[in-house]
Motif scaffolding. Structure first.
Motif, PDB file in Angstrom:
ATOM      1  N   ALA A   8      70.477  38.190  20.324  1.00  0.00           N
ATOM      2  CA  ALA A   8      69.222  38.257  19.574  1.00  0.00           C
ATOM      3  C   ALA A   8      68.137  37.628  20.431  1.00  0.00           C
ATOM      4  CB  ALA A   8      69.339  37.531  18.237  1.00  0.00           C
ATOM      5  N   PHE A   9      66.907  38.031  20.194  1.00  0.00           N
ATOM      6  CA  PHE A   9      65.761  37.495  20.936  1.00  0.00           C
ATOM      7  C   PHE A   9      64.891  36.738  19.948  1.00  0.00           C
ATOM      8  CE2 PHE A   9      61.721  38.288  23.477  1.00  0.00           C
ATOM      9  CZ  PHE A   9      62.074  37.430  24.496  1.00  0.00           C
ATOM     10  N   TYR A  10      64.666  35.436  20.230  1.00  0.00           N
ATOM     11  CA  TYR A  10      63.976  34.553  19.297  1.00  0.00           C
ATOM     12  C   TYR A  10      62.767  33.898  19.941  1.00  0.00           C
ATOM     13  CZ  TYR A  10      67.260  34.098  15.334  1.00  0.00           C
ATOM     14  OH  TYR A  10      68.024  34.302  14.208  1.00  0.00           O
ATOM     15  N   ARG A  11      61.770  33.660  19.105  1.00  0.00           N
ATOM     16  CA  ARG A  11      60.765  32.647  19.420  1.00  0.00           C
ATOM     17  C   ARG A  11      61.140  31.392  18.666  1.00  0.00           C
ATOM     18  NH1 ARG A  11      57.012  30.114  16.776  1.00  0.00           N
ATOM     19  NH2 ARG A  11      56.924  31.624  15.067  1.00  0.00           N
ATOM     20  N   GLY A  12      61.188  30.285  19.379  1.00  0.00           N
ATOM     21  CA  GLY A  12      61.398  28.990  18.751  1.00  0.00           C
ATOM     22  C   GLY A  12      60.273  28.072  19.161  1.00  0.00           C
ATOM     23  N   GLY A  13      59.422  27.659  18.219  1.00  0.00           N
ATOM     24  CA  GLY A  13      58.267  26.846  18.584  1.00  0.00           C
ATOM     25  C   GLY A  13      57.386  27.594  19.566  1.00  0.00           C
ATOM     26  N   THR A  14      57.130  26.990  20.725  1.00  0.00           N
ATOM     27  CA  THR A  14      56.279  27.620  21.738  1.00  0.00           C
ATOM     28  C   THR A  14      57.100  28.180  22.891  1.00  0.00           C
ATOM     29  OG1 THR A  14      55.934  25.442  22.759  1.00  0.00           O
ATOM     30  CG2 THR A  14      54.274  26.200  21.190  1.00  0.00           C
ATOM     31  N   SER A  15      58.361  28.500  22.634  1.00  0.00           N
ATOM     32  CA  SER A  15      59.230  29.075  23.655  1.00  0.00           C
ATOM     33  C   SER A  15      59.886  30.350  23.134  1.00  0.00           C
ATOM     34  CB  SER A  15      60.325  28.071  24.058  1.00  0.00           C
ATOM     35  OG  SER A  15      59.781  26.942  24.707  1.00  0.00           O
ATOM     36  N   VAL A  64      70.001  30.496  24.868  1.00  0.00           N
ATOM     37  CA  VAL A  64      70.576  29.617  23.858  1.00  0.00           C
ATOM     38  C   VAL A  64      71.957  30.151  23.491  1.00  0.00           C
ATOM     39  CG1 VAL A  64      70.399  28.893  21.433  1.00  0.00           C
ATOM     40  CG2 VAL A  64      68.389  28.781  22.916  1.00  0.00           C
ATOM     41  N   ILE A  65      72.921  29.248  23.412  1.00  0.00           N
ATOM     42  CA  ILE A  65      74.280  29.593  22.996  1.00  0.00           C
ATOM     43  C   ILE A  65      74.612  28.800  21.740  1.00  0.00           C
ATOM     44  CG2 ILE A  65      76.704  29.686  23.667  1.00  0.00           C
ATOM     45  CD1 ILE A  65      75.712  29.412  26.614  1.00  0.00           C
ATOM     46  N   VAL A  66      75.077  29.480  20.709  1.00  0.00           N
ATOM     47  CA  VAL A  66      75.417  28.826  19.434  1.00  0.00           C
ATOM     48  C   VAL A  66      76.836  29.223  19.051  1.00  0.00           C
ATOM     49  CG1 VAL A  66      74.764  28.470  17.025  1.00  0.00           C
ATOM     50  CG2 VAL A  66      72.996  28.991  18.723  1.00  0.00           C
ATOM     51  N   LYS A  67      77.617  28.252  18.627  1.00  0.00           N
ATOM     52  CA  LYS A  67      78.968  28.532  18.147  1.00  0.00           C
ATOM     53  C   LYS A  67      79.360  27.505  17.084  1.00  0.00           C
ATOM     54  CE  LYS A  67      81.539  25.834  21.602  1.00  0.00           C
ATOM     55  NZ  LYS A  67      82.602  25.904  22.644  1.00  0.00           N
ATOM     56  N   PRO A  68      80.305  27.839  16.206  1.00  0.00           N
ATOM     57  CA  PRO A  68      80.767  26.867  15.217  1.00  0.00           C
ATOM     58  C   PRO A  68      81.304  25.620  15.907  1.00  0.00           C
ATOM     59  CG  PRO A  68      81.529  29.066  14.652  1.00  0.00           C
ATOM     60  CD  PRO A  68      80.927  29.166  16.019  1.00  0.00           C
ATOM     61  N   SER A  69      81.039  24.457  15.312  1.00  0.00           N
ATOM     62  CA  SER A  69      81.434  23.195  15.923  1.00  0.00           C
ATOM     63  C   SER A  69      82.790  22.732  15.416  1.00  0.00           C
ATOM     64  CB  SER A  69      80.385  22.117  15.634  1.00  0.00           C
ATOM     65  OG  SER A  69      80.745  20.895  16.253  1.00  0.00           O
ATOM     66  N   ALA A  70      83.529  22.083  16.291  1.00  0.00           N
ATOM     67  CA  ALA A  70      84.799  21.461  15.906  1.00  0.00           C
ATOM     68  C   ALA A  70      84.599  20.032  15.427  1.00  0.00           C
ATOM     69  CB  ALA A  70      85.758  21.486  17.095  1.00  0.00           C
ATOM     70  N   ARG A  71      83.381  19.540  15.455  1.00  0.00           N
ATOM     71  CA  ARG A  71      83.085  18.172  15.048  1.00  0.00           C
ATOM     72  C   ARG A  71      82.944  18.077  13.539  1.00  0.00           C
ATOM     73  NH1 ARG A  71      80.627  14.818  19.136  1.00  0.00           N
ATOM     74  NH2 ARG A  71      79.521  13.761  17.447  1.00  0.00           N
ATOM     75  N   THR A 361      59.864  16.291  14.146  1.00  0.00           N
ATOM     76  CA  THR A 361      58.648  17.062  13.980  1.00  0.00           C
ATOM     77  C   THR A 361      59.019  18.343  13.245  1.00  0.00           C
ATOM     78  OG1 THR A 361      56.736  18.010  15.140  1.00  0.00           O
ATOM     79  CG2 THR A 361      58.879  18.277  16.184  1.00  0.00           C
ATOM     80  N   TYR A 362      58.130  19.300  13.214  1.00  0.00           N
ATOM     81  CA  TYR A 362      58.446  20.587  12.612  1.00  0.00           C
ATOM     82  C   TYR A 362      57.978  21.700  13.536  1.00  0.00           C
ATOM     83  CZ  TYR A 362      53.520  20.438  11.287  1.00  0.00           C
ATOM     84  OH  TYR A 362      52.155  20.343  11.319  1.00  0.00           O
ATOM     85  N   ARG A 363      58.653  22.821  13.465  1.00  0.00           N
ATOM     86  CA  ARG A 363      58.342  24.011  14.239  1.00  0.00           C
ATOM     87  C   ARG A 363      58.417  25.228  13.322  1.00  0.00           C
ATOM     88  NH1 ARG A 363      56.079  23.320  19.030  1.00  0.00           N
ATOM     89  NH2 ARG A 363      54.916  22.191  17.448  1.00  0.00           N
ATOM     90  N   THR A 364      58.050  26.379  13.847  1.00  0.00           N
ATOM     91  CA  THR A 364      58.313  27.654  13.202  1.00  0.00           C
ATOM     92  C   THR A 364      59.141  28.491  14.171  1.00  0.00           C
ATOM     93  OG1 THR A 364      56.289  28.702  14.034  1.00  0.00           O
ATOM     94  CG2 THR A 364      56.161  27.580  11.880  1.00  0.00           C
ATOM     95  N   GLN A 365      59.795  29.530  13.644  1.00  0.00           N
ATOM     96  CA  GLN A 365      60.625  30.376  14.493  1.00  0.00           C
ATOM     97  C   GLN A 365      60.604  31.807  13.976  1.00  0.00           C
ATOM     98  OE1 GLN A 365      63.902  31.834  13.482  1.00  0.00           O
ATOM     99  NE2 GLN A 365      63.309  31.287  11.389  1.00  0.00           N
ATOM    100  N   ARG A 366      60.987  32.733  14.849  1.00  0.00           N
ATOM    101  CA  ARG A 366      61.022  34.143  14.451  1.00  0.00           C
ATOM    102  C   ARG A 366      62.122  34.866  15.208  1.00  0.00           C
ATOM    103  NH1 ARG A 366      56.962  38.873  16.308  1.00  0.00           N
ATOM    104  NH2 ARG A 366      58.013  40.597  15.230  1.00  0.00           N
ATOM    105  N   ARG A 367      62.930  35.610  14.495  1.00  0.00           N
ATOM    106  CA  ARG A 367      63.930  36.489  15.095  1.00  0.00           C
ATOM    107  C   ARG A 367      63.221  37.805  15.432  1.00  0.00           C
ATOM    108  NH1 ARG A 367      69.933  36.407  14.058  1.00  0.00           N
ATOM    109  NH2 ARG A 367      70.797  38.454  14.606  1.00  0.00           N
TER     110      ARG A 367
END
Length: 384
Positions: A8-15, A64-71, A361-367
């Motif tokens: 997926a291609f995301y905007r997160g904050g200013t990136s 960015v890489i996201v996966k379920p955590s074992a923690r 802080t707070y940000r906005t994001q978009r998929r």
């Protein structure tokens, strides 16, 4: 035939970043990195990444890489990879605060974190593998999916969106193991071509070398283009960065300093400035001005981790950041090239010195897009 990889291609904050599920990626890091470089379009001698999804700036050349955590204390693991624009480099040595805002929504939308249809807010606990620190993301949901639309505006992004509230827990020592890597709120660096220079070396969320802009003939109200175009000044900044890295114990020599960290921030007092959108910001609209270097160029806003490190530094007695800020409260308003960023930090002082409890802080994001990225199958060949 080209290979396909879900993304997926995301905007997160200013990136912006290409976001992958960890389970979809090959385990071999060298192979992963070749894929990442191809997908982003690096290296590019023209600096534009036209042959990939990168945007020719460090803030637009990210994975960015996201996966379920074992923690037990986290729902998902988040790994950030900075892709260099002009060289074949995939750098895992820093965190990205802006892209951290998309991790929770991505995890919910991908079904990694279950949200019931009647919930109005989600809390996702995230483990940052780059810094080995935890942070929490809270954001509105509807029908079991993350909400993007809202009335929150952030500097550097046109339009508005739904808030993603970020709370970084115990951010001190993210890269060096110590909030004040040298043990001092103020140090003197002997920098070739600059001389003796007073700096504050602070490691919170990411390590930053803070320098008074006035000591370098600047005000920290300049726009990024004018700073980047001053080649003599940029050479000074890089020497300061390397000297700071060595002083913080992050490298043994200038040749071994990573490009991603530490950052350098020139800091000035609160004075009027014009942001990139042409808006005039009065001195009473912010508490200090900061211009921060990331991956060899001044950021068009400020890295979010750099903003949080600045907020933490402002709460530490004796730092040049606290001396320049016109507030001593936990809430700090930072003047950046794109406008004013609001951040907060809580620092406690005990027998062993200051300790960063949290920063947020707070940000906005978009998929923006979802589907698959393509890469040639020869990238899969063993290159040993």
């Amino acid at each position: 035939m080209p290979e396909r990889l879900r993304a997926a291609f995301y905007r997160g904050g200013t990136s912006k970043a290409v976001v992958f599920r960890g389970e979809d990626l090959p385990e071999d890091q060298a192979l992963r990195d070749r894929i990442f470089l191809h997908v982003l379009g690096s290296p590019d001698a023209y600096g534009r990444q036209l042959n990939g999804m990168g945007g020719g700036l460090s803030s637009l050349s990210k994975v960015v890489i996201v996966k379920p955590s074992a923690r037990d204390d986290a729902d998902v693991d988040y790994t950030f990879v900075q892709i260099a624009v002009d060289e074949p480099l995939a750098d895992y040595g820093s965190a990205c605060g802006n892209m951290s805002s998309c991790v929770g929504p991505f995890a919910v939308d991908e079904g990694m974190v279950a949200v019931s249809p009647d919930q109005s807010e989600a809390l996702v606990r995230i483990y940052d593998t780059n810094t080995k620190r935890l942070y929490h993301a809270r954001f509105p949901v509807k029908g079991g999916k993350a909400v993007e639309g809202g009335d929150i505006a952030i500097p550097g992004v046109s339009g508005t969106g739904a808030p993603v509230v970020l709370d970084f827990l115990a951010p001190g020592g993210a890269a060096t193991g110590r909030l004040l890597p040298t043990g001092n709120p103020l140090d003197t660096l002997d920098v070739d071509g600059v001389g003796a220079l007073s700096v504050s070396l602070v490691d919170a969320a990411n390590p930053v070398v803070f320098v008074r802009a006035a000591h370098l003939g600047k005000t920290a109200t300049e726009l990024p283009g004018s700073l980047d175009g001053d080649t003599a000044f940029m050479s000074q900044i890089e020497r300061i960065r390397c000297a700071g890295a060595i002083a913080m114990g992050m490298a043994a020599s200038a040749a071994t300093v990573k490009r991603s960290n530490p950052k350098v921030a020139i800091v000035g007092d609160a004075r009027a400035f014009n942001s990139l959108d042409g808006k005039r910001h009065a001195p009473d609209s912010h508490d200090l001005n900061v211009r921060l270097v990331s991956m060899g160029n001044f950021h068009r806003a400020i890295t979010l981790t750099g903003g949080m490190c600045t907020a933490v530094a402002a709460q530490i007695p004796g730092t040049l950041v606290q001396d320049l800020a016109q507030t001593k409260t936990p809430d700090l308003r930072i003047g950046t090239p794109s406008g004013v960023l609001n951040v907060t930090a809580r620092v406690e002082t005990g027998p062993e010195g200051p300790r960063a409890v949290s920063a947020g802080t707070y940000r906005t994001q978009r998929r923006i897009m979802e589907g698959a990225v393509l890469f040639p199958d020869e990238l899969l060949e063993d290159r040993n």
